[in-house]
Enzyme design. Structure first.
Site, PDB file in Angstrom:
ATOM      1  N   ARG A   1      65.789  63.111  46.684  1.00  0.00           N
ATOM      2  CA  ARG A   1      67.090  62.703  47.226  1.00  0.00           C
ATOM      3  C   ARG A   1      67.023  61.982  48.571  1.00  0.00           C
ATOM      4  O   ARG A   1      67.654  60.930  48.730  1.00  0.00           O
ATOM      5  CB  ARG A   1      68.034  63.907  47.323  1.00  0.00           C
ATOM      6  CG  ARG A   1      68.622  64.286  45.977  1.00  0.00           C
ATOM      7  CD  ARG A   1      69.608  65.422  46.120  1.00  0.00           C
ATOM      8  NE  ARG A   1      70.700  65.052  47.028  1.00  0.00           N
ATOM      9  CZ  ARG A   1      71.597  65.916  47.507  1.00  0.00           C
ATOM     10  NH1 ARG A   1      71.519  67.186  47.169  1.00  0.00           N
ATOM     11  NH2 ARG A   1      72.560  65.514  48.309  1.00  0.00           N
TER      12      ARG A   1
ATOM     13  N   ASN B   1      69.413  68.573   8.650  1.00  0.00           N
ATOM     14  CA  ASN B   1      68.699  67.551   9.415  1.00  0.00           C
ATOM     15  C   ASN B   1      68.715  67.840  10.910  1.00  0.00           C
ATOM     16  O   ASN B   1      69.742  68.254  11.450  1.00  0.00           O
ATOM     17  CB  ASN B   1      69.324  66.180   9.165  1.00  0.00           C
ATOM     18  CG  ASN B   1      68.958  65.633   7.801  1.00  0.00           C
ATOM     19  OD1 ASN B   1      67.837  65.813   7.344  1.00  0.00           O
ATOM     20  ND2 ASN B   1      69.898  64.976   7.151  1.00  0.00           N
TER      21      ASN B   1
ATOM     22  N   SER C   1      74.101  67.476   3.937  1.00  0.00           N
ATOM     23  CA  SER C   1      74.195  66.458   2.907  1.00  0.00           C
ATOM     24  C   SER C   1      74.755  67.140   1.668  1.00  0.00           C
ATOM     25  O   SER C   1      74.222  68.149   1.223  1.00  0.00           O
ATOM     26  CB  SER C   1      72.795  65.900   2.623  1.00  0.00           C
ATOM     27  OG  SER C   1      72.780  65.216   1.389  1.00  0.00           O
TER      28      SER C   1
ATOM     29  N   LYS D   1      69.199  70.572   2.708  1.00  0.00           N
ATOM     30  CA  LYS D   1      68.780  69.888   3.933  1.00  0.00           C
ATOM     31  C   LYS D   1      69.587  70.334   5.147  1.00  0.00           C
ATOM     32  O   LYS D   1      70.795  70.496   5.074  1.00  0.00           O
ATOM     33  CB  LYS D   1      68.942  68.366   3.782  1.00  0.00           C
ATOM     34  CG  LYS D   1      67.876  67.716   2.941  1.00  0.00           C
ATOM     35  CD  LYS D   1      67.786  66.220   3.217  1.00  0.00           C
ATOM     36  CE  LYS D   1      66.951  65.944   4.440  1.00  0.00           C
ATOM     37  NZ  LYS D   1      66.765  64.511   4.704  1.00  0.00           N
TER      38      LYS D   1
ATOM     39  N   ARG E   1      64.285  38.664  49.190  1.00  0.00           N
ATOM     40  CA  ARG E   1      65.066  39.027  47.989  1.00  0.00           C
ATOM     41  C   ARG E   1      64.454  38.300  46.808  1.00  0.00           C
ATOM     42  O   ARG E   1      64.068  37.140  46.918  1.00  0.00           O
ATOM     43  CB  ARG E   1      66.544  38.661  48.126  1.00  0.00           C
ATOM     44  CG  ARG E   1      67.353  39.162  46.900  1.00  0.00           C
ATOM     45  CD  ARG E   1      68.845  39.266  47.164  1.00  0.00           C
ATOM     46  NE  ARG E   1      69.074  39.521  48.571  1.00  0.00           N
ATOM     47  CZ  ARG E   1      70.124  39.078  49.239  1.00  0.00           C
ATOM     48  NH1 ARG E   1      71.069  38.418  48.605  1.00  0.00           N
ATOM     49  NH2 ARG E   1      70.239  39.309  50.539  1.00  0.00           N
TER      50      ARG E   1
END
Lengths: 455, 455, 455, 455
Positions: free
Chosen positions: D182, D279, D271, D277, D310
């Site tokens: 920080r 997932n 599904s 299944k 720059r």
């Protein structure tokens, strides 16, 4: 649409690369699939009509889609759901034929491929435009002498046309690569749940669906990702070559060099409080993009080792980077066209900058001219001493040589940049009019020789 | 030679990719250049002979070279210096004709291109060997049923031959890419200090030097780096496809899956204290390489926007990564050949794993079989309930269906994986024997249908 | 040892980063582990002595190791085998206590951490040397005026000391980062087969082994790879900051700018046939390295999601890139020290280059000076017209203003760069002598004002 | 807002990372700057009031801004223009004090830093939430035995709590890194055109502007980009550690392993046609993000060597990747929280999977138990033979040992996973309650020993 859309991207591409366009390509896939299945007698023709009609009429609820993408993990599931609802409203029986036999990846990959195809169709005339601009610049500046620079140091003269001819050649090669990769890249994805095909995805269905979409049929490639990786790499290479143009222009635009300038469009690159500045704004954008595309290509490559028949993560990692690559490449192309169309070239400044070294840039030519009389080694030694004198006393090498009474046949010719550009003109001509065999003619001004082992 | 030479690299490639080999390619370039210049009457034939003789006889002092690379910034300067000394010792006059008109980048880039060519010549039969191994595996396991897996979940049956056929296709495409890129990649670099050519680098000299080295002539490409970038990308893609094979094998080798095993060479992958382990050692090496190549490709791409006629840093950034890419790709290829040559496949375990879901993997097939009698929606509803029961009660779906007295025409056939592999066999056959038009034949077992919208 | 060892790497680091050194660190780990286990009564003290003696005396057969690394997949297995053989020769009973309870990853990761520690100990005084060089440059050139350049265009004057002070600050921050990361990075790895520890790897054994090796004890981190990733990132950042220095120097060395030069060591960067060239050879090497490290960091990051208790590939992908990162960072550090130690600065040329814009660089200062009398808007308008005239007629702005009879209080002062460097000196002073609160003093020459909205 | 906003990103972050939020941060900067300058007497208080009022009231015309970003090359130029117009409408005199002394990069970099700060403030409680979830999982599953797996092979038992404790530790270290960085990252950018400061940007103005924005003052860092690079690297590391969690969960969710499951939210991951299944949808999203962040970090690192005061391109390359990194990291964090909050753990399946090797997983423990009686070598030999028999005959090792009449003191205890988890519980406890000295207590069940040299 990002704050930087018009800076890094091509405005023309926004409709092409939008979510809406992607969804409409997904729907085109569903329509083409249904029609192909109907033609093969796998679903009723009436159902295919209803599906196709809904696909055309559909205006997907984008916000609802976004919400539903998350639980399912891709855009196909909610879109097919919405489509099925709409088809059911029109023809309940047809609803059962939506997306028949296909899997999510079929529609997402095919829509991505259609996006790639649309982008490539946009890109092609753009690259031709780039080539035309570069050809014109090359013709115009075929004989415009300037310093060739290596490792950021003036080395020997070239012509500006030679530089632009090389820019041109790189763009041409990129166009060739894109063309060659088309049969591998612009292919249908249609394999069903595990890429094995099924009774609704016959070879005929694949062939017809592909034909309707302007793609090639192919065996499923759900977890073989060399196709998108190749596409990504080709865009990365193209953007790299455009970055090279921008690198050169930004360097040549430096206050202390000033040989070319970005065109001064209204409000572009200038500063009211720093009236002398002409910022390379297009170059900065192109270089920024060329700084981002390599890593996006790496993302596609790194995602290649995908698990089994569909990946948990690898496939998903491709989606946005592929679009980003097209956005950034398209932007680089547009900025390059604008850059080259408005490029201001200052041949006088180029010639003037050749004088900065006080003739030292021609030292070797002098040495070679003396060699026949003095012998190569002695010639080299004497010229080295003359250079030393020129540097120490801050004099022009020609003046030092005159003082030292070197008997040079035609000293002025020796210090003329036109005589020091080697085979620049020939090379340019051969690149503008590539002969069958690809060879170049020799040219032989007495002083256009150099035999150094430069770095 | 690194500690990991035999793990990540190919032992065969070490002599090919060594510093010594690179230096000898640089010398081959110098010899070819001198001979071409002699043939064109630009230097005495006797000088060319002396140079060529020295190039052949030369055993560069590697340690001195290493020391001298640093001040000059590349390997050409000290090598040309050493060569010139040797030539001067043999024929003082010839010394002046060494490296005549050429620049450091000419010799370094050409030597790198010759390395690429040598690597490609090594690679080609290796890829053919890979294809043969994959073709054999595909033939052998054309009908070996196993679970197709998506998102790491069993989805539907496929055959192992389908998986290997897709591996095969990806390797083929990589071979095609490498072949297509040759005219762009295997080209001579010869442009002199600023890439303009000169009187010693005529078109004829270029053509003859190129021919002597087995390369194509080309206009100089000193700061146009799409050529090496394309080569790098193609290696990255190939390694990615090999990584995909290794990913699959390593997953299928898991203790809980055990469908394939890396061959158990002496001392390989085993553990005396953990006798059950068979580590995927080859896979780990291939995956490690596939995890490193993408970033090396990015390094090449990122280095493309090079300054003017030669870059200060970009060019230099290419050298080692290009070699690393060949090392890692070559290693991945060798490990893949070893992996596939000795792969142990366990068809019984594959079949057994298909039973893990208790028949749920066939739920959709059941639903489709019932549809003609019950209507599609009702069939789907009833099967869904049956599945729920099977899951809750931990029973096989076939048993649940039998209890529920579903009137299925041939229940055993429905739960046979052979009937659920879709068009796997057709696809395999078409990939093994690609027809002219690239299309596939349909097959139509009554139960080989599925119409899901799976993810 | 690569051809480019002395160009891209640090010669001093070769013994530190060699395979031999790595193996000796592995042996140090084994010795420390045995001694700790003996102290805890887990193995006989005599066995520990035998093991430690063998570890010290061991000269591993490197070529045999290389061969055996391949089947086992890492360097620990064959090394422990060789060590056990040697211990068995000396004290058969002790052989059973070699590597007791430890796993391959314990010794490999700890040896890598010891390498990191050794590198960090090498690096620290180097960074201090860099800081001293930069502090000296900053002091010397505190008031050396030069053009500040944005987007490669001259913008306003700064002092060269301001530039070097910012270089300095970045090196300091990198040193701080490396220091902060030590407690996370320089930790022991010792967890046994699955990272759960075991009866031979008690907390006390860990604490004592760590202490003996100069590391912190830690819970095992076999598949938590944030530690090496952090180290990699810190090296990538440091090299990036050195690349920034090299970028600036290479740009300031351009023939047309010539404000600084790399020192001309014997044979370095010069060209006998192009006597005017002074190539930025160190800069090229540093920039090459800074072009390679980012991707190596990405390799480490991409390898982080490793499988379960040890990865098949991810871990292996770290080894060489970690070493490469140290090689490239070390090389960049050494080249930077050489670059800065011998840097030739040309204050006259810097001042002269400030004149290139013909005074336009001071336009805003003029405008501000006129504002009190004319009003800000009118002043701005008139100066803009004057600038236009200066550009069109190719005159110096001061001359135009004089012709136009502007009543400026002290026109010469306005066009003096010393008066246009803003708070450069203050900022330098505060960076050289950072006050407790980190704030800067104000300075107020009447003309050191500017109020632009420049880009 | 992308189609994948809710999949890859955090919905909560959209307002925080929007263009609108960025512009409002730019305006906050302008207001804070004006107020600070008024407080220092550099502009009238009334002007500062007018500027601040306009900044608060401003609703920038986003579409016009997008158009105008392109010619100027960044967002500051058109925004300051719009703001100045608005201020002029309210108080013509104040218009001259808008953005006084500042440059575009000041406002863009500070707005980016404020975005970073806002993101970090969002992130902190999220990471605490993650830590709480992981702490709870660790407590709950402190003793839940499961297979530890190395190279995707079952190796030895661990507890699930040990795994989650290591996940936890990595998140903690990331939080520590973010905290430590920080002071370097959350700093004001305010240096004027060339980073030299000026009379309107006094140390006091910097200190007050910084304080008003909640940032630290700092010397300008326009072309020193280690600050954003550090931030990027920390996000890359955090996402990598989350990817590790997702990798493990996705592997443990495999059909054949089934030890954990992603929670089954409505419509998530299921599904209807493949009822078995579940997932790993969250895992896929996290892994996708972890596959993309490494390359974005590399983009930031590669952009570091920026030109002079720059950059033309390098700076511009940072903008979108920095935002992308926050989007992807934020998304990975949110998905990880959802994943862990709903994770279903199946201790029974974990225990059951430990039986897969038929007791071989305990072979070494058996060997150690026999050693006191038979001697270590003989014990090892006999157990090896027993294992061979077990494998060949497909029997459980315990049964083989019983048949062979091995006299084991407590055979059942030997084959109990609880006795084979090493120091898992101790390590967990020490990580949950880190002691001052960071050391661990020893535990000593007679069978919890192992002394292998596993890989």
């Amino acid at each position: 649409m990002s704050l930087y859309t018009h800076l890094f991207y091509s405005s023309e591409l926004q409709p092409l690369l939008s979510d809406e366009a992607f969804l409409s390509r997904m729907l085109r896939f569903e329509a083409a699939l249904a029609r192909a299945q109907a033609r093969e007698g796998l679903i009723p023709a009436k159902s295919a009509d209803a599906i196709a009609a809904c696909c055309e009429a559909a205006r997907p609820d984008l916000e609802r889609l976004r919400q539903e993408v998350a639980p399912g993990g891709n855009a196909a599931i909610p879109l097919v759901k919405q489509l099925t609802e709409q088809v059911a409203g029109r023809d309940p029986e047809a609803a059962g034929s939506v997306h028949l036999g296909a899997t999510s990846q079929d529609v997402v990959d095919t829509a991505m491929t259609l996006t790639i195809k649309a982008f490539r169709e946009w890109l092609e005339p753009k690259l031709q435009q780039l080539e035309t601009l570069l050809t014109d610049l090359t013709r115009t500046h075929r004989q415009t002498v300037m310093a060739g620079r290596t490792l950021l140091q003036q080395a020997r003269p070239i012509t500006f046309g030679l530089k632009t001819a090389y820019w041109l050649e790189a763009v041409r090669r990129s166009r060739q690569r894109l063309e060659e990769s088309r049969p591998r890249v612009e292919v249908l994805q249609l394999g069903g749940a595990v890429g094995s095909g099924n009774a609704f995805l016959t070879a005929e269905v694949l062939a017809e669906t592909a034909a309707a979409l302007g793609l090639r049929p192919a065996a499923p490639w759900h977890s073989q990702r060399d196709r998108p990786a190749e596409w990504a790499a080709n865009l990365g290479i193209l953007t790299g070559s455009l970055g090279k143009i921008a690198r050169d222009v930004s360097l040549l635009m430096q206050t202390e060099i000033g040989e070319v300038l970005e065109g001064k469009a209204a409000g572009k690159g200038g500063s009211s409080t720093m009236p002398h500045k002409r910022n390379p704004v297009h170059c900065a954008a192109i270089l920024a993009n060329a700084g981002r595309t390599p890593q996006l290509v790496a993302t596609l490559l790194a995602a290649m080792p995908q698990e089994n028949e569909r990946s948990a993560g690898g496939w998903h990692a491709e989606w946005e980077p592929l679009t980003d690559l097209m956005q950034l490449t398209g932007g680089a192309v547009d900025r390059s066209i604008e850059l080259l169309a408005d490029l201001e070239v200052d041949p006088a400044r180029m010639r003037q900058n050749l004088e900065i070294t006080g003739g030292l840039i021609y030292a070797e030519a002098v040495s070679l001219a003396l060699a026949p009389r003095l012998g190569k080694t002695e010639a080299h030694r004497q010229v080295e001493m003359a250079c030393e004198t020129a540097i120490t006393q801050g004099k022009h090498l020609k003046a030092v040589l005159a003082e030292l009474d070197f008997a040079l046949p035609d000293p002025d010719a020796l210090f003329r940049p036109e005589n020091a550009v080697g085979r620049s003109l020939e090379i340019i001509d051969s690149l503008l009019n590539p002969p069958a065999g690809g060879s170049y003619q020799t040219e032989s001004h007495p002083y256009s020789r150099d035999d150094e082992a430069s770095i």
